[in-house]
Design a protein around this motif. Structure first.
Motif, PDB file in Angstrom:
ATOM      1  N   THR A   1      -6.887   3.460  -9.845  1.00  0.00           N
ATOM      2  CA  THR A   1      -8.044   4.245  -9.400  1.00  0.00           C
ATOM      3  C   THR A   1      -7.676   5.718  -9.303  1.00  0.00           C
ATOM      4  O   THR A   1      -8.449   6.606  -9.703  1.00  0.00           O
ATOM      5  CB  THR A   1      -8.540   3.735  -8.034  1.00  0.00           C
ATOM      6  OG1 THR A   1      -8.939   2.368  -8.172  1.00  0.00           O
ATOM      7  CG2 THR A   1      -9.718   4.562  -7.540  1.00  0.00           C
ATOM      8  N   HIS A   2      -6.488   6.001  -8.793  1.00  0.00           N
ATOM      9  CA  HIS A   2      -6.027   7.389  -8.685  1.00  0.00           C
ATOM     10  C   HIS A   2      -5.908   8.021 -10.082  1.00  0.00           C
ATOM     11  O   HIS A   2      -6.305   9.183 -10.270  1.00  0.00           O
ATOM     12  CB  HIS A   2      -4.674   7.442  -7.978  1.00  0.00           C
ATOM     13  CG  HIS A   2      -4.077   8.810  -7.949  1.00  0.00           C
ATOM     14  ND1 HIS A   2      -4.415   9.768  -7.014  1.00  0.00           N
ATOM     15  CD2 HIS A   2      -3.161   9.400  -8.776  1.00  0.00           C
ATOM     16  CE1 HIS A   2      -3.748  10.881  -7.260  1.00  0.00           C
ATOM     17  NE2 HIS A   2      -2.980  10.678  -8.312  1.00  0.00           N
TER      18      HIS A   2
ATOM     19  N   SER B   1     -13.059  -0.239  -6.168  1.00  0.00           N
ATOM     20  CA  SER B   1     -12.014   0.024  -5.176  1.00  0.00           C
ATOM     21  C   SER B   1     -12.567  -0.195  -3.766  1.00  0.00           C
ATOM     22  O   SER B   1     -13.787  -0.150  -3.547  1.00  0.00           O
ATOM     23  CB  SER B   1     -11.483   1.445  -5.327  1.00  0.00           C
ATOM     24  OG  SER B   1     -12.518   2.385  -5.132  1.00  0.00           O
TER      25      SER B   1
ATOM     26  N   GLU C   1      -4.102  -1.575  -8.180  1.00  0.00           N
ATOM     27  CA  GLU C   1      -5.398  -0.956  -8.444  1.00  0.00           C
ATOM     28  C   GLU C   1      -5.555   0.392  -7.743  1.00  0.00           C
ATOM     29  O   GLU C   1      -6.308   1.241  -8.195  1.00  0.00           O
ATOM     30  CB  GLU C   1      -6.516  -1.915  -8.065  1.00  0.00           C
ATOM     31  CG  GLU C   1      -6.525  -3.166  -8.935  1.00  0.00           C
ATOM     32  CD  GLU C   1      -7.793  -3.982  -8.785  1.00  0.00           C
ATOM     33  OE1 GLU C   1      -8.742  -3.503  -8.134  1.00  0.00           O
ATOM     34  OE2 GLU C   1      -7.828  -5.104  -9.320  1.00  0.00           O
ATOM     35  N   LYS C   2      -4.842   0.597  -6.656  1.00  0.00           N
ATOM     36  CA  LYS C   2      -4.896   1.897  -5.994  1.00  0.00           C
ATOM     37  C   LYS C   2      -4.330   2.977  -6.920  1.00  0.00           C
ATOM     38  O   LYS C   2      -4.883   4.087  -7.015  1.00  0.00           O
ATOM     39  CB  LYS C   2      -4.102   1.860  -4.680  1.00  0.00           C
ATOM     40  CG  LYS C   2      -4.205   3.145  -3.875  1.00  0.00           C
ATOM     41  CD  LYS C   2      -3.354   3.093  -2.614  1.00  0.00           C
ATOM     42  CE  LYS C   2      -3.939   2.143  -1.594  1.00  0.00           C
ATOM     43  NZ  LYS C   2      -3.201   2.213  -0.300  1.00  0.00           N
TER      44      LYS C   2
ATOM     45  N   TYR D   1     -12.078   0.160 -12.337  1.00  0.00           N
ATOM     46  CA  TYR D   1     -11.219   0.063 -11.152  1.00  0.00           C
ATOM     47  C   TYR D   1     -11.741   0.969 -10.044  1.00  0.00           C
ATOM     48  O   TYR D   1     -11.763   0.587  -8.872  1.00  0.00           O
ATOM     49  CB  TYR D   1      -9.775   0.438 -11.487  1.00  0.00           C
ATOM     50  CG  TYR D   1      -9.060  -0.575 -12.335  1.00  0.00           C
ATOM     51  CD1 TYR D   1      -8.856  -1.870 -11.874  1.00  0.00           C
ATOM     52  CD2 TYR D   1      -8.587  -0.245 -13.595  1.00  0.00           C
ATOM     53  CE1 TYR D   1      -8.200  -2.813 -12.654  1.00  0.00           C
ATOM     54  CE2 TYR D   1      -7.933  -1.181 -14.375  1.00  0.00           C
ATOM     55  CZ  TYR D   1      -7.746  -2.454 -13.898  1.00  0.00           C
ATOM     56  OH  TYR D   1      -7.105  -3.376 -14.675  1.00  0.00           O
TER      57      TYR D   1
ATOM     58  N   SER E   1       0.830  -1.208   0.000  1.00  0.00           N
ATOM     59  CA  SER E   1       0.000   0.000   0.000  1.00  0.00           C
ATOM     60  C   SER E   1       0.865   1.258   0.000  1.00  0.00           C
ATOM     61  O   SER E   1       0.587   2.219  -0.729  1.00  0.00           O
ATOM     62  CB  SER E   1      -0.921  -0.012   1.215  1.00  0.00           C
ATOM     63  OG  SER E   1      -1.713   1.153   1.247  1.00  0.00           O
TER      64      SER E   1
ATOM     65  N   GLU F   1       2.447   1.770  -3.413  1.00  0.00           N
ATOM     66  CA  GLU F   1       1.498   2.330  -4.375  1.00  0.00           C
ATOM     67  C   GLU F   1       1.357   3.832  -4.191  1.00  0.00           C
ATOM     68  O   GLU F   1       1.239   4.578  -5.167  1.00  0.00           O
ATOM     69  CB  GLU F   1       0.143   1.630  -4.256  1.00  0.00           C
ATOM     70  CG  GLU F   1       0.154   0.200  -4.803  1.00  0.00           C
ATOM     71  CD  GLU F   1      -1.238  -0.333  -5.072  1.00  0.00           C
ATOM     72  OE1 GLU F   1      -1.882   0.159  -6.024  1.00  0.00           O
ATOM     73  OE2 GLU F   1      -1.683  -1.241  -4.356  1.00  0.00           O
ATOM     74  N   GLN F   2       1.376   4.287  -2.948  1.00  0.00           N
ATOM     75  CA  GLN F   2       1.300   5.729  -2.684  1.00  0.00           C
ATOM     76  C   GLN F   2       2.497   6.455  -3.267  1.00  0.00           C
ATOM     77  O   GLN F   2       2.373   7.565  -3.795  1.00  0.00           O
ATOM     78  CB  GLN F   2       1.227   5.986  -1.177  1.00  0.00           C
ATOM     79  CG  GLN F   2      -0.136   5.713  -0.556  1.00  0.00           C
ATOM     80  CD  GLN F   2      -1.227   6.575  -1.159  1.00  0.00           C
ATOM     81  OE1 GLN F   2      -2.303   6.066  -1.473  1.00  0.00           O
ATOM     82  NE2 GLN F   2      -0.969   7.856  -1.346  1.00  0.00           N
TER      83      GLN F   2
END
Length: 463
Positions: A295-296, A325, A291-292, A321, A250, A253-254
């Motif tokens: 989605t962004h 989410s 997917e994060k 996506y 996570s 991904e950020q």
């Protein structure tokens, strides 16, 4: 009469050279030690290889007719890799409406490549030879400036050399681009520029400086780069600056989201480049199930007012996506489970439900599904249900897989593979795919691995 003959001869002499120069452009290739198998010609469209032609190799070489081909980077494939571990035999060259004669050796096609005719490729290959030497020097110098004692007098010489090598290479690139400004090679060579780093930078400072300045070395107005692999290579290099093995998935991904925002901001100046870069990023993050990030990208770049004139397929995919989410409701659907009455997802009576998309023919699934079933056995009495949706096409293979594994969860297959309405509704593009749902169908997790599934389950409130 004599004058008329002279005029005729004069005009013939004018048109003869013109006719010989207007012959169809060819690529003539000679390969030493070739086994006589097929040689393939492909062109680059970004990171994609588009087949152009293929021919059987003969003793006197092979000739490819390049009529109608666009200027760009191409690849000759002598032997394709049969696995990820095996390295294929191939080399790249530039075509820009000129006759090309190349000679190489089958055993080391890139290293032994000789340009017998083609100014574009002479310039390009000479540059690549020098660039490899530059990279080798910088690798050694980087180690020295990072590790050599800074209070030693010799360090000043190392630091001076570190700057000098970078600046000379930058000047070399600028001079080549200026001297050969009308060539396709100039576009490619220019893309090899990188920011000049100061020797006193620590590794962390180098990374920060590159994050701030690296994208300035990409000409996002130069759409010719789309016909080369260079844009993808530069983008991957920039993304690598944000890679940190110490981060959780996570958190990683950020970090990539920060990189994506910078890349798309720079690419925004040119619609064609923006659309290409957008598609490249989407495909890449799809491949790694991030997917994060996807989605962004949708929410910031493609939803509502933010949308440019982009590929409609990309927008549709990213919209899915965003809809799927964590925190969103999973779409309801009706299905006929194996050996059970017709039902709906919303009618599954359990505190938590795991939606599992898989296939018996999928190698990853053959390894993961039995482990997921073991997890299910540990949690089913606590209130976990699994709805396992197979993408199989063959009924016998599907039934055999179920029987072998003894899968006693809710099983369903409509034998439509990727065309299954549920598969398309959930935007499934890879197997296995998992979605962890609360009773009201709120998505609370999308674990990628069995270990992530276990972690998600341990964090739930089991009454």
């Amino acid at each position: 009469m004599q004058t008329s003959k002279i005029i005729i001869i004069f005009f013939v002499s004018l048109f003869l050279p013109f006719n010989s120069c207007s012959q169809s452009p060819n690529l003539e290739l000679e390969v030493n030690n070739h086994a006589g198998s097929t040689i393939k010609l492909a062109r680059f469209e970004g990171d994609n290889m588009v087949p152009v032609n293929e021919k059987s190799y003969r003793e006197d070489g092979v000739v490819f007719d390049m009529t109608g081909q666009k200027p760009g980077m191409y690849r000759i494939i002598l032997k394709e890799a049969q696995s990820r571990k095996e390295q294929g035999k191939a080399f790249n060259f530039i075509y820009n409406n000129e006759q090309i004669k190349l000679k190489t050796d089958y055993n080391s096609p890139q290293e032994s490549l000789q340009v017998l005719q083609s100014e574009e490729n002479r310039v390009y290959q000479n540059f690549m030879d020098d660039h490899q030497k530059f990279e080798h020097k910088m690798k050694l110098l980087n180690q020295m400036v990072d590790q050599y004692p800074k209070d030693d007098p010799f360090y000043e010489q190392v630091a001076d050399k570190y700057l000098l090598v970078q600046k000379k290479h930058e000047e070399y690139i600028d001079s080549l681009v200026q001297q050969h400004s009308n060539t396709f090679a100039a576009h490619v060579i220019k893309s090899y520029k990188t920011p000049v780093l100061e020797p006193e930078f620590s590794p962390k400072e180098k990374n920060s400086y590159l994050k701030e300045h690296f994208l300035n070395t990409i000409d996002f107005q130069d759409t010719m780069l789309i016909r080369t692999p260079r844009l993808g290579q530069k983008i991957l290099r920039y993304l690598s600056l944000y890679r940190n093995q110490g981060l959780s998935r996570s958190e990683q991904e950020q970090e990539f989201i920060k990189a994506v925002d910078e890349i798309l901001l720079h690419a925004y100046i040119n619609d064609r480049m923006y659309n290409y870069v957008l598609e490249y990023l989407v495909k890449g993050f799809e491949r790694f199930n991030m997917e994060k990030v996807l989605t962004h990208i949708y929410e910031k770049n493609l939803s509502g007012e933010a949308c440019k004139d982009n590929n409609a397929d990309i927008k549709k995919r990213l919209e899915q996506y965003a809809k799927l989410s964590p925190g969103k409701k999973a779409p309801d659907f009706t299905f006929n489970p194996l050996n059970r009455p017709k039902t709906r997802l919303s009618e599954v009576d359990s505190p938590y439900t795991l939606l599992l998309f898989y296939a018996s023919w999928c190698g990853h699934c053959q390894n993961s599904v039995p482990k997921i079933h073991d997890v299910y056995q540990n949690y089913k009495d606590k209130g976990l249900e699994v709805v396992a949706i197979s993408l199989d096409e063959e009924k016998d293979a599907y039934r055999a897989f179920l029987e072998k594994g003894g899968y006693d969860w809710i099983n369903y297959c409509d034998y439509k593979k990727w065309e299954s309405p549920i598969v398309q509704q959930y935007n499934i593009y890879a197997t296995p795919t998992m979605l962890l749902l609360k009773k009201d169908r709120t998505i609370i997790g999308k674990p990628i691995t069995v270990e992530e599934l276990k972690k998600d389950l341990t964090e739930l409130d089991w009454e």
